[in-house]
Structure formats: C-alpha cells, structure tokens
Design a protein around this motif. Structure first.
Motif, PDB file in Angstrom:
ATOM      1  N   GLY A   1       0.808  -1.148   0.024  1.00 29.63           N
ATOM      2  CA  GLY A   1       0.030   0.064   0.088  1.00 29.63           C
ATOM      3  C   GLY A   1       0.828   1.257  -0.057  1.00 29.63           C
ATOM      4  O   GLY A   1       2.012   1.125   0.361  1.00 29.63           O
ATOM      5  N   SER A   2       0.138   2.417  -0.358  1.00 32.53           N
ATOM      6  CA  SER A   2       0.822   3.746  -0.321  1.00 32.53           C
ATOM      7  C   SER A   2       0.860   4.462   0.865  1.00 32.53           C
ATOM      8  O   SER A   2       1.219   5.780   0.870  1.00 32.53           O
ATOM      9  CB  SER A   2       0.591   4.410  -1.473  1.00 32.53           C
ATOM     10  OG  SER A   2      -0.650   4.907  -1.587  1.00 32.53           O
ATOM     11  N   SER A   3      -0.088   4.032   1.836  1.00 33.89           N
ATOM     12  CA  SER A   3      -0.314   4.751   3.026  1.00 33.89           C
ATOM     13  C   SER A   3      -0.335   3.876   4.083  1.00 33.89           C
ATOM     14  O   SER A   3      -0.412   2.608   4.053  1.00 33.89           O
ATOM     15  CB  SER A   3      -1.685   5.385   2.902  1.00 33.89           C
ATOM     16  OG  SER A   3      -2.674   4.601   2.850  1.00 33.89           O
ATOM     17  N   GLY A   4      -0.229   4.328   5.162  1.00 37.37           N
ATOM     18  CA  GLY A   4      -0.031   3.658   6.667  1.00 37.37           C
ATOM     19  C   GLY A   4       1.107   3.717   7.150  1.00 37.37           C
ATOM     20  O   GLY A   4       2.068   4.484   6.764  1.00 37.37           O
ATOM     21  N   ILE A   5       1.678   2.532   7.889  1.00 32.71           N
ATOM     22  CA  ILE A   5       2.739   2.787   8.730  1.00 32.71           C
ATOM     23  C   ILE A   5       3.917   2.272   8.023  1.00 32.71           C
ATOM     24  O   ILE A   5       5.201   2.818   8.140  1.00 32.71           O
ATOM     25  CB  ILE A   5       2.614   1.732  10.109  1.00 32.71           C
ATOM     26  CG1 ILE A   5       2.482   0.593   9.547  1.00 32.71           C
ATOM     27  CG2 ILE A   5       1.690   2.098  10.930  1.00 32.71           C
ATOM     28  CD1 ILE A   5       2.349  -0.834  10.678  1.00 32.71           C
ATOM     29  N   PHE A   6       3.709   1.875   6.615  1.00 38.15           N
ATOM     30  CA  PHE A   6       4.871   1.301   5.871  1.00 38.15           C
ATOM     31  C   PHE A   6       4.971   2.445   4.687  1.00 38.15           C
ATOM     32  O   PHE A   6       5.913   2.106   4.057  1.00 38.15           O
ATOM     33  CB  PHE A   6       4.604  -0.095   5.198  1.00 38.15           C
ATOM     34  CG  PHE A   6       4.586  -1.128   6.251  1.00 38.15           C
ATOM     35  CD1 PHE A   6       5.707  -1.555   6.746  1.00 38.15           C
ATOM     36  CD2 PHE A   6       3.426  -1.803   6.428  1.00 38.15           C
ATOM     37  CE1 PHE A   6       5.708  -2.573   7.445  1.00 38.15           C
ATOM     38  CE2 PHE A   6       3.442  -2.881   7.384  1.00 38.15           C
ATOM     39  CZ  PHE A   6       4.781  -3.289   8.095  1.00 38.15           C
ATOM     40  N   ASN A   7       4.405   3.545   4.695  1.00 36.95           N
ATOM     41  CA  ASN A   7       4.530   4.465   3.898  1.00 36.95           C
ATOM     42  C   ASN A   7       6.169   5.113   3.901  1.00 36.95           C
ATOM     43  O   ASN A   7       6.566   5.441   5.064  1.00 36.95           O
ATOM     44  CB  ASN A   7       3.692   5.718   3.983  1.00 36.95           C
ATOM     45  CG  ASN A   7       3.614   6.597   2.804  1.00 36.95           C
ATOM     46  OD1 ASN A   7       4.222   6.208   1.819  1.00 36.95           O
ATOM     47  ND2 ASN A   7       2.934   7.734   2.981  1.00 36.95           N
ATOM     48  N   ARG A   8       6.913   5.287   2.824  1.00 36.28           N
ATOM     49  CA  ARG A   8       8.177   5.927   3.253  1.00 36.28           C
ATOM     50  C   ARG A   8       8.149   6.888   1.957  1.00 36.28           C
ATOM     51  O   ARG A   8       7.650   6.629   0.727  1.00 36.28           O
ATOM     52  CB  ARG A   8       9.271   4.876   3.005  1.00 36.28           C
ATOM     53  CG  ARG A   8       9.151   3.996   1.679  1.00 36.28           C
ATOM     54  CD  ARG A   8      10.436   3.117   1.723  1.00 36.28           C
ATOM     55  NE  ARG A   8      10.435   2.279   0.734  1.00 36.28           N
ATOM     56  CZ  ARG A   8      11.150   2.601  -0.528  1.00 36.28           C
ATOM     57  NH1 ARG A   8      12.060   3.350  -0.340  1.00 36.28           N
ATOM     58  NH2 ARG A   8      11.146   1.794  -1.498  1.00 36.28           N
ATOM     59  N   GLU A   9       9.110   7.894   2.114  1.00 37.59           N
ATOM     60  CA  GLU A   9       9.407   8.738   1.028  1.00 37.59           C
ATOM     61  C   GLU A   9      10.601   8.235  -0.040  1.00 37.59           C
ATOM     62  O   GLU A   9      11.547   7.727   0.126  1.00 37.59           O
ATOM     63  CB  GLU A   9      10.242  10.029   1.663  1.00 37.59           C
ATOM     64  CG  GLU A   9       9.077  10.775   2.357  1.00 37.59           C
ATOM     65  CD  GLU A   9       8.034  11.322   1.639  1.00 37.59           C
ATOM     66  OE1 GLU A   9       8.336  11.823   0.380  1.00 37.59           O
ATOM     67  OE2 GLU A   9       6.921  11.552   2.056  1.00 37.59           O
ATOM     68  N   ARG A  10      10.070   8.118  -1.195  1.00 39.80           N
ATOM     69  CA  ARG A  10      10.915   7.686  -2.261  1.00 39.80           C
ATOM     70  C   ARG A  10      11.411   8.396  -2.957  1.00 39.80           C
ATOM     71  O   ARG A  10      10.755   9.563  -3.377  1.00 39.80           O
ATOM     72  CB  ARG A  10      10.078   6.671  -3.218  1.00 39.80           C
ATOM     73  CG  ARG A  10       9.598   5.350  -2.510  1.00 39.80           C
ATOM     74  CD  ARG A  10       8.662   4.225  -3.563  1.00 39.80           C
ATOM     75  NE  ARG A  10       7.308   4.354  -3.484  1.00 39.80           N
ATOM     76  CZ  ARG A  10       6.429   4.296  -2.627  1.00 39.80           C
ATOM     77  NH1 ARG A  10       7.039   4.428  -1.126  1.00 39.80           N
ATOM     78  NH2 ARG A  10       5.218   4.194  -2.576  1.00 39.80           N
ATOM     79  N   PRO A  11      12.787   8.389  -3.449  1.00 38.20           N
ATOM     80  CA  PRO A  11      13.369   9.366  -4.502  1.00 38.20           C
ATOM     81  C   PRO A  11      12.844   9.561  -5.718  1.00 38.20           C
ATOM     82  O   PRO A  11      12.464   8.726  -6.239  1.00 38.20           O
ATOM     83  CB  PRO A  11      14.875   8.945  -4.554  1.00 38.20           C
ATOM     84  CG  PRO A  11      14.798   7.331  -4.381  1.00 38.20           C
ATOM     85  CD  PRO A  11      13.642   7.469  -3.367  1.00 38.20           C
ATOM     86  N   ASP A  12      12.717  10.684  -6.028  1.00 41.12           N
ATOM     87  CA  ASP A  12      12.152  10.831  -7.585  1.00 41.12           C
ATOM     88  C   ASP A  12      13.313  10.481  -8.588  1.00 41.12           C
ATOM     89  O   ASP A  12      14.250  11.251  -8.511  1.00 41.12           O
ATOM     90  CB  ASP A  12      11.598  12.316  -7.517  1.00 41.12           C
ATOM     91  CG  ASP A  12      10.860  12.544  -8.997  1.00 41.12           C
ATOM     92  OD1 ASP A  12      10.612  11.558  -9.771  1.00 41.12           O
ATOM     93  OD2 ASP A  12      10.732  13.872  -9.326  1.00 41.12           O
ATOM     94  N   GLU A  13      13.010   9.787  -9.433  1.00 36.59           N
ATOM     95  CA  GLU A  13      13.954   9.188 -10.346  1.00 36.59           C
ATOM     96  C   GLU A  13      14.412  10.270 -11.474  1.00 36.59           C
ATOM     97  O   GLU A  13      15.320  10.500 -12.048  1.00 36.59           O
ATOM     98  CB  GLU A  13      13.775   7.901 -11.144  1.00 36.59           C
ATOM     99  CG  GLU A  13      12.572   8.162 -11.857  1.00 36.59           C
ATOM    100  CD  GLU A  13      11.236   7.821 -11.120  1.00 36.59           C
ATOM    101  OE1 GLU A  13      10.297   7.426 -11.839  1.00 36.59           O
ATOM    102  OE2 GLU A  13      11.228   7.567  -9.962  1.00 36.59           O
ATOM    103  N   PHE A  14      13.375  11.289 -11.579  1.00 35.51           N
ATOM    104  CA  PHE A  14      13.630  12.290 -12.187  1.00 35.51           C
ATOM    105  C   PHE A  14      14.350  13.703 -11.901  1.00 35.51           C
ATOM    106  O   PHE A  14      14.736  14.395 -12.620  1.00 35.51           O
ATOM    107  CB  PHE A  14      12.362  12.699 -13.216  1.00 35.51           C
ATOM    108  CG  PHE A  14      11.431  11.620 -14.038  1.00 35.51           C
ATOM    109  CD1 PHE A  14      12.147  11.243 -15.141  1.00 35.51           C
ATOM    110  CD2 PHE A  14      10.675  11.221 -13.468  1.00 35.51           C
ATOM    111  CE1 PHE A  14      11.620  10.214 -15.971  1.00 35.51           C
ATOM    112  CE2 PHE A  14       9.924  10.212 -14.330  1.00 35.51           C
ATOM    113  CZ  PHE A  14      10.334   9.655 -15.303  1.00 35.51           C
ATOM    114  N   ALA A  15      14.366  13.661 -10.565  1.00 40.97           N
ATOM    115  CA  ALA A  15      15.028  14.803  -9.972  1.00 40.97           C
ATOM    116  C   ALA A  15      16.400  14.390  -9.583  1.00 40.97           C
ATOM    117  O   ALA A  15      17.048  15.128  -8.528  1.00 40.97           O
ATOM    118  CB  ALA A  15      14.237  15.120  -8.677  1.00 40.97           C
ATOM    119  N   VAL A  16      16.867  13.405 -10.110  1.00 35.97           N
ATOM    120  CA  VAL A  16      18.065  13.007  -9.622  1.00 35.97           C
ATOM    121  C   VAL A  16      19.344  13.915 -10.214  1.00 35.97           C
ATOM    122  O   VAL A  16      20.361  14.482  -9.610  1.00 35.97           O
ATOM    123  CB  VAL A  16      18.797  11.520  -9.922  1.00 35.97           C
ATOM    124  CG1 VAL A  16      20.148  11.218  -9.819  1.00 35.97           C
ATOM    125  CG2 VAL A  16      17.480  10.577  -9.443  1.00 35.97           C
TER     126      VAL A  16
END
Length: 137
Positions: free
Chosen positions: A21-36
């Motif tokens: 899932g994208s929400s809840g306790i396992f939600n984390r900030e992922r890096p944006d591959e286009f903003a590298v």
C-alpha cells in the motif's frame, strides 16, 4: 501452539499486504528518479555561417573506402618502396574477368603434392585423439 499458528500466518500476511500500500505505517518517501540530476536548458546552437553543400559534390572530409581504411590503420597512405614498386611493375595488372575464370574447369592448377591433399581432406574434429611425434626421441 495450534491456536497461535493461524494468528501468526494472518499477521504475516497482513504485514506483507500492507507493504504494497501507499499509505499507513509502511509509507516511506521514495526518491524521484527524474529529480536526480538537474536538467540543462535547451540551447540553440550558433549558426557559424555554414553554406549548404553543392549537389553532387563529394564531402571534403571524406575519401574513398580504401583511403579511410588506410587512414584508420596506418595514419594515411605510405609511399611504396623501390622493391614493392618493382614487384608490382613486373606483376602487371590483372585481367578484368579473372574472378570469373578462376572456377573454370580449363584453368590450369598446380599440384601441391600428397601432403597438402591429405591436410585438406583431413576430417574435422576437436583434436581429442590427436598425437604428436617428436623426431629423434
């Protein structure tokens, strides 16, 4: 122990499913591959006042395929030595239809001997049964 087994399996399955899932306790900030890396802005190159080539003329930086090969391999054509020029003069030029005459049945051939014939007629293999003979040993 039998009471806890279904509870353990249910808890494990729920935690694995929650990881998708994208929400809840396992939600984390992922890096944006286009903003590298910052994208550079597009730039229109300068004109350099180039003239278009005339139709049908050769490009000035290109030569024949033979010249390009010599340049790539040896850095350009080398002058022929006196011996090489003499050999080429004595050999003369080839007849225009020589390639079509080579396979002709009337073309004379040179017998190279029995050893050459045996080498050519040797069966192919991986050499596992090959042996060497050392003379005088």
């Amino acid at each position: 122990m039998r009471k806890f087994a279904p509870l353990i399996v249910l808890t494990g399955a729920a935690s694995l499913l929650a990881g998708c899932g994208s929400s809840g306790i396992f939600n984390r900030e992922r890096p944006d591959e286009f903003a590298v890396q910052r994208q550079a802005p597009l730039v229109v190159p300068p004109d350099f006042t180039l003239r278009p080539p005339a139709p049908g003329t050769a490009r000035p930086n290109e030569g024949t395929a033979a010249e390009q090969a010599l340049d790539a391999l040896f850095g350009g054509p080398a002058p022929r030595s006196r011996v090489e020029a003499s050999v080429l003069d004595r050999a003369g030029s080839a007849a225009p239809g020589i390639r079509s005459q080579v396979g002709d049945a009337n073309t004379p051939t040179v017998a190279k001997g029995r050893v050459t014939r045996d080498i050519i007629a040797a069966p192919e293999g991986d050499g596992a049964s090959a042996s060497t003979v050392i003379p005088g040993a």
